[in-house]
Design a protein around this motif. Structure first.
Motif, PDB file in Angstrom:
ATOM      1  N   GLU A  46       0.865  -1.181   0.000  1.00 24.41           N
ATOM      2  CA  GLU A  46       0.000   0.000   0.000  1.00 24.41           C
ATOM      3  C   GLU A  46       0.904   1.234   0.000  1.00 24.41           C
ATOM      4  O   GLU A  46       2.085   1.174   0.333  1.00 24.41           O
ATOM      5  N   GLU A  47       0.307   2.367  -0.395  1.00 27.21           N
ATOM      6  CA  GLU A  47       1.097   3.574  -0.665  1.00 27.21           C
ATOM      7  C   GLU A  47       1.901   4.046   0.538  1.00 27.21           C
ATOM      8  O   GLU A  47       3.067   4.423   0.402  1.00 27.21           O
ATOM      9  N   ARG A 107      -2.127  -4.445  -4.382  1.00 25.37           N
ATOM     10  CA  ARG A 107      -2.195  -3.186  -3.639  1.00 25.37           C
ATOM     11  C   ARG A 107      -3.464  -3.183  -2.814  1.00 25.37           C
ATOM     12  O   ARG A 107      -4.575  -3.168  -3.352  1.00 25.37           O
ATOM     13  N   SER A 108      -3.338  -3.197  -1.493  1.00 22.60           N
ATOM     14  CA  SER A 108      -4.516  -3.206  -0.630  1.00 22.60           C
ATOM     15  C   SER A 108      -5.307  -1.905  -0.747  1.00 22.60           C
ATOM     16  O   SER A 108      -6.504  -1.879  -0.446  1.00 22.60           O
ATOM     17  N   ASP A 109      -4.640  -0.824  -1.194  1.00 23.64           N
ATOM     18  CA  ASP A 109      -5.337   0.440  -1.392  1.00 23.64           C
ATOM     19  C   ASP A 109      -5.914   0.578  -2.803  1.00 23.64           C
ATOM     20  O   ASP A 109      -6.646   1.524  -3.090  1.00 23.64           O
ATOM     21  N   TYR A 110      -5.586  -0.349  -3.682  1.00 29.84           N
ATOM     22  CA  TYR A 110      -6.176  -0.425  -5.025  1.00 29.84           C
ATOM     23  C   TYR A 110      -6.510  -1.894  -5.305  1.00 29.84           C
ATOM     24  O   TYR A 110      -5.890  -2.526  -6.168  1.00 29.84           O
ATOM     25  N   LYS A 141      -0.844   1.559  -9.729  1.00 28.50           N
ATOM     26  CA  LYS A 141      -1.981   1.746  -8.816  1.00 28.50           C
ATOM     27  C   LYS A 141      -3.140   0.845  -9.225  1.00 28.50           C
ATOM     28  O   LYS A 141      -4.218   1.303  -9.616  1.00 28.50           O
TER      29      LYS A 141
END
Length: 525
Positions: free
Chosen positions: A430-431, A490-493, A482
């Motif tokens: 994640e970012e 990516r847990s945020d994407y 992303k």
């Protein structure tokens, strides 16, 4: 006429298949970081995938490869792998290579995750890589020059062309070797991570070297984590429990003997590796312990002699029917960009095997395609080099030198790199975490250093430099992509195959300016 000199850096299957094809035509030299017994090919257990059975076909194998790679593969590369792979394996069979057979003399074919058919040829049960590489090493030992315990440092460049390689030995003495063609066959970068199936020498050296020479690096954010490694108390290298074990019926269960893969994928325990790995992480997050249940496999120690022996060495009682397992870094899908002949974007420099990005694996490698890739693309590169008869320039004599002074440099320790890569650039990303590791890596300002040899660093320092450079390449590519696709999660994407990405690839090329904010490109194939 003077034979062309070909230097191959690396000592795995790709290196020796290539050397086997070339030694009668060229002067072949293999240079390896440590012993020729230290490489990932020797550790490969599952076998080599090829559609040799009458109810199978290269087309079905192609479909499976594309599906596992989430359609991010280059279709032309996959067609080469599956069609030529079948023919190359048949050549090995006709030459008498002793693939495992049943009592009637028919080759035994195993099945692994995401394969529709049983198509995995193996040797010695679970020792396929060892037999394949050892066979070639023994054959070539007297026919080529093998230089051990010298780590590649950087390419020797002249007028935009690669003309050789600088190395450093265990006494920190430097050596320069000149050649007509330099091939990097150094494997992936699994040893950048705290938990890995890779040999400890596999630290991404070839990728760092090619990057500094100006070659394109692509898809390096796609790193496959294998779900089943033998869980130990210590960190570092973990022995692989081959996917072939699940192919023979083993299943993943928690500490209460409850199977859990039905919650995550219709293919259960033979789902793609990224799915199984993340399922295990989820279960561990719930407080569960994960085991591989093997009691349904008859004659386990005969079918998997290496695995049962390793368990016994680690005081793990496999006879109980349960083996504790853990995921770890296993395979790099991207790497040094090459065409289907092994050429990089730098004249005179080639790459083959795991260090090369042929785009054949896409976002996630299909099980047992790695040894096949080595065989197919090493042969294609050999075909190309055999045609190139002319020498590109007069070969200079090799030289060795022991510098009297060395520059000091602040570098992270290997353990620090491995721990942070596992934490921030591991199975789930994640970012926030990626920004943390990038800030940490940039503080050392090593990925923009243009020359290493003239600084006269030690062998250990150069390994740290290579690792730090490749860690930056992976992390900076991972933060740019992303989306979640295959092995890159990516847990945020979390949505897969974001339409705005299509099949865009993140390409990196070295910037000569001392600028740590190296620009990134995303290009459409």
């Amino acid at each position: 006429m003077t034979k062309q000199r070909v230097i191959i850096v690396g000592a795995g299957l790709a290196a020796f298949v290539l050397a086997d094809r070339l030694y009668k035509e060229k002067e072949v030299v293999i240079i390896t970081k440590e012993s020729i017994q230290q490489n990932n090919s020797l550790k490969a257990q599952g076998g080599v995938a090829a559609a040799i059975d009458t109810n199978d076909s290269a087309e079905i194998h192609r479909q499976d490869t594309m599906k596992a790679g989430v359609q991010y593969n280059d279709p032309s590369a996959v067609e080469v792998l599956t069609k030529e792979g079948t023919e190359r394996i048949k050549e090995w069979i006709h030459a008498g290579f002793p693939f495992d057979k049943d009592q009637y003399g028919k080759i035994l074919l195993g099945r692994e995750g995401a394969h529709q058919k049983r198509r995995i040829l193996h040797v010695g049960g679970d020792q396929s890589g060892k037999y394949l590489v050892s066979y070639l090493q023994e054959k070539l030992r007297k026919n080529i020059m093998i230089i051990e315990n010298e780590m590649a440092v950087e390419c020797i460049m002249w007028e935009g062309r690669c003309k050789g390689i600088n190395t450093i030995d265990n006494r920190d003495h430097y050596h320069s070797y000149y050649c007509d063609h330099l091939i990097l066959a150094t494997g992936g970068c699994g040893a950048l991570f705290e938990t890995t199936s890779n040999d400890r020498t596999v630290t991404g050296d070839g990728i760092a070297i090619a990057y500094k020479a100006g070659a394109r690096i692509e898809d390096i954010e796609f790193i496959q984590f294998h779900p089943t490694m033998l869980k130990q108390n210590s960190k570092g290298h973990h022995f692989l429990i081959s996917e072939a074990v699940r192919g023979e019926g083993a299943i993943l269960v928690d500490q209460n003997d409850i199977p859990f893969m039905a919650k995550y994928h219709k293919d259960l325990d033979l789902a793609p590796r990224d799915v199984v790995t993340r399922a295990m992480v989820t279960e561990e997050g719930l407080g569960n312990q994960v085991y591989l249940k093997i009691d349904m496999i008859e004659h386990f120690s005969e079918r998997f002699p290496q695995i049962s022996s390793l368990c016994e060495e680690m005081n793990i009682n496999w006879k109980s029917g349960y083996i504790p397992v853990i995921p770890g870094a296993h395979f790099l899908m991207g790497g040094i960009q090459t065409n289907l002949k092994g050429e990089t974007t730098v004249p005179g420099l080639y790459a083959v095997g795991e260090t090369a990005s042929t785009r054949v694996h896409g976002a996630n490698r299909l099980a047992s395609n790695s040894l096949l890739e080595c065989i197919v693309f090493a042969n294609r590169l050999a075909d190309w080099l055999i045609k190139k008869e002319e020498t590109t320039s007069i070969i200079q004599a090799s030289r060795s030198y022991n510098p009297s002074t060395r520059e000091c440099i602040d570098l992270p320790t290997i353990a620090e790199i491995q721990a942070k890569m596992m934490k921030y650039v591991g199975i789930e990303r994640e970012e926030k975490g990626l920004k943390k590791i990038l800030e940490w890596l940039r503080s050392y300002q090593v990925h923009h250093i243009s020359s290493i040899t003239d600084k006269f660093y030690s062998k250990k320092q150069i390994e740290q430099l290579h690792m730090t450079t490749v860690a930056w390449l992976i992390a900076s590519s991972a933060i740019e992509r992303k989306e979640s696709r295959g092995a890159h999660y990516r847990s945020d994407y979390p949505s897969k195959n974001d339409e705005q990405w299509g099949n865009r690839r993140i390409i990196r090329t070295f910037q000569q300016k001392a600028n740590i904010n190296v620009s990134n490109q995303a290009i459409e194939r």
